[in-house]
Enzyme design. Structure first.
Site, PDB file in Angstrom:
ATOM      1  N   CYS A  25     -10.796  -3.677  -4.416  1.00 46.74           N
ATOM      2  CA  CYS A  25      -9.382  -4.399  -4.748  1.00 46.74           C
ATOM      3  C   CYS A  25     -10.713  -6.176  -4.999  1.00 46.74           C
ATOM      4  O   CYS A  25     -10.157  -6.382  -6.002  1.00 46.74           O
ATOM      5  CB  CYS A  25      -8.074  -4.495  -3.841  1.00 46.74           C
ATOM      6  N   CYS A  41      -4.431  -0.093  -2.335  1.00 41.51           N
ATOM      7  CA  CYS A  41      -4.369  -0.432  -1.824  1.00 41.51           C
ATOM      8  C   CYS A  41      -3.160  -1.317  -2.235  1.00 41.51           C
ATOM      9  O   CYS A  41      -2.457  -1.416  -3.236  1.00 41.51           O
ATOM     10  CB  CYS A  41      -4.930  -1.499  -1.531  1.00 41.51           C
ATOM     11  N   GLU A  59      -3.040  -4.608  -3.048  1.00 39.39           N
ATOM     12  CA  GLU A  59      -3.582  -5.533  -3.697  1.00 39.39           C
ATOM     13  C   GLU A  59      -3.933  -5.114  -5.261  1.00 39.39           C
ATOM     14  O   GLU A  59      -3.613  -5.944  -6.347  1.00 39.39           O
ATOM     15  CB  GLU A  59      -5.065  -6.386  -3.573  1.00 39.39           C
ATOM     16  N   ASN A  73       1.317  -1.527  -0.583  1.00 40.16           N
ATOM     17  CA  ASN A  73      -0.076  -0.052  -0.157  1.00 40.16           C
ATOM     18  C   ASN A  73       0.858   1.215  -0.198  1.00 40.16           C
ATOM     19  O   ASN A  73       2.101   1.465   0.516  1.00 40.16           O
ATOM     20  CB  ASN A  73      -1.244   0.347   1.198  1.00 40.16           C
TER      21      ASN A  73
END
Ligand code: THU
Length: 160
Positions: free
Chosen positions: A115, A73, A75, A62
Site C-alpha cells: 500500500c 487492502c 488503502e 479491505n
C-alpha cells in the site's frame, strides 16, 4: 563507503480527541468505512478515508476473498477509488483505522508495504505531499506530513 541517517518525523496523539477538527472528521470517516470492511477470513477490519483538494472524501475498506491473495487492502481500495472517481484531483490527507473482532487493536496500524508503494505513486505524481494518519481501534494515532516519510528509498518511475 559512508553511513547515512534516514530520518522521518511523526506526531503521536494520545487519542482521537487530540486531533484537529478536520483530522478528527476524516478519522471518523475511516472508522465508518472500517465498519463496512469485508474481512470474514482475517476478522481484521481496516478503513481508509482520503480528503481531496476538491473537499470530497473518498473511502475504502479491505475486501477479502476465499482465494486469499485475491483480496485487497483498504488503502488501495481507497486510493484507486479516488483515482477512478476524481482523476488528477490532489490528495490532502489519508486517515486509516483498524480493528479486529478477535482482539482489541490498541496500537496504530500503518499501511502495509504494498500500500505504501501504491500510495507513493499518487504523492509523487501530485508533487505535493499528503498527510497520513493511522490508528487501531482505540489509542494512539500516528501522523506524518508525507506518505514518503513512511517509505524511504522508494521505487518510482525515474528508475524505468
Ligand atoms: N489490511 C489492510 O486493509 N491494510 C493494511 O495496510 C494491512 C492489512 C487488510 C488485508 C487483510 O484483509 C487484513 O487486513 C489482514 O491482513
Amino acid at each position: 563507503m559512508k553511513e547515512i541517517k534516514i530520518t522521518a518525523s511523526a506526531t503521536i496523539y494520545n487519542d482521537i480527541t487530540e486531533l484537529s477538527g478536520e483530522d478528527n472528521l476524516l478519522m471518523q470517516k475511516a472508522i465508518e468505512a472500517r465498519q463496512n470492511a469485508y474481512a470474514p477470513y482475517s476478522k481484521f477490519n481496516v478503513g481508509a478515508a482520503l480528503l481531496l483538494e476538491n473537499s470530497q472524501i473518498v473511502l475504502g475498506n479491505n475486501q477479502e476473498n476465499a482465494a486469499y491473495p485475491s483480496g485487497m487492502c483498504a488503502e488501495r481500495v481507497a486510493i484507486w477509488n479516488a483515482g477512478a472517481t476524481f482523476p488528477g484531483v490532489k490528495i490532502i490527507k489519508l486517515a486509516i483505522s483498524a480493528s479486529s473482532t478477535i482482539s482489541k487493536v490498541d496500537k496504530p496500524v500503518g499501511p502495509c508495504g504494498a500500500c505504501r508503494q501504491t500510495l507513493s505513486e499518487f504523492e509523487i505524481n501530485q508533487k505535493v505531499p499528503f498527510e497520513v494518519l493511522f490508528m487501531g481501534e482505540v489509542g494512539e494515532i500516528v501522523k506524518t506530513k508525507s506518505l514518503l516519510d513512511l517509505l524511504p528509498f522508494s521505487f518510482d518511475s525515474s528508475y524505468l
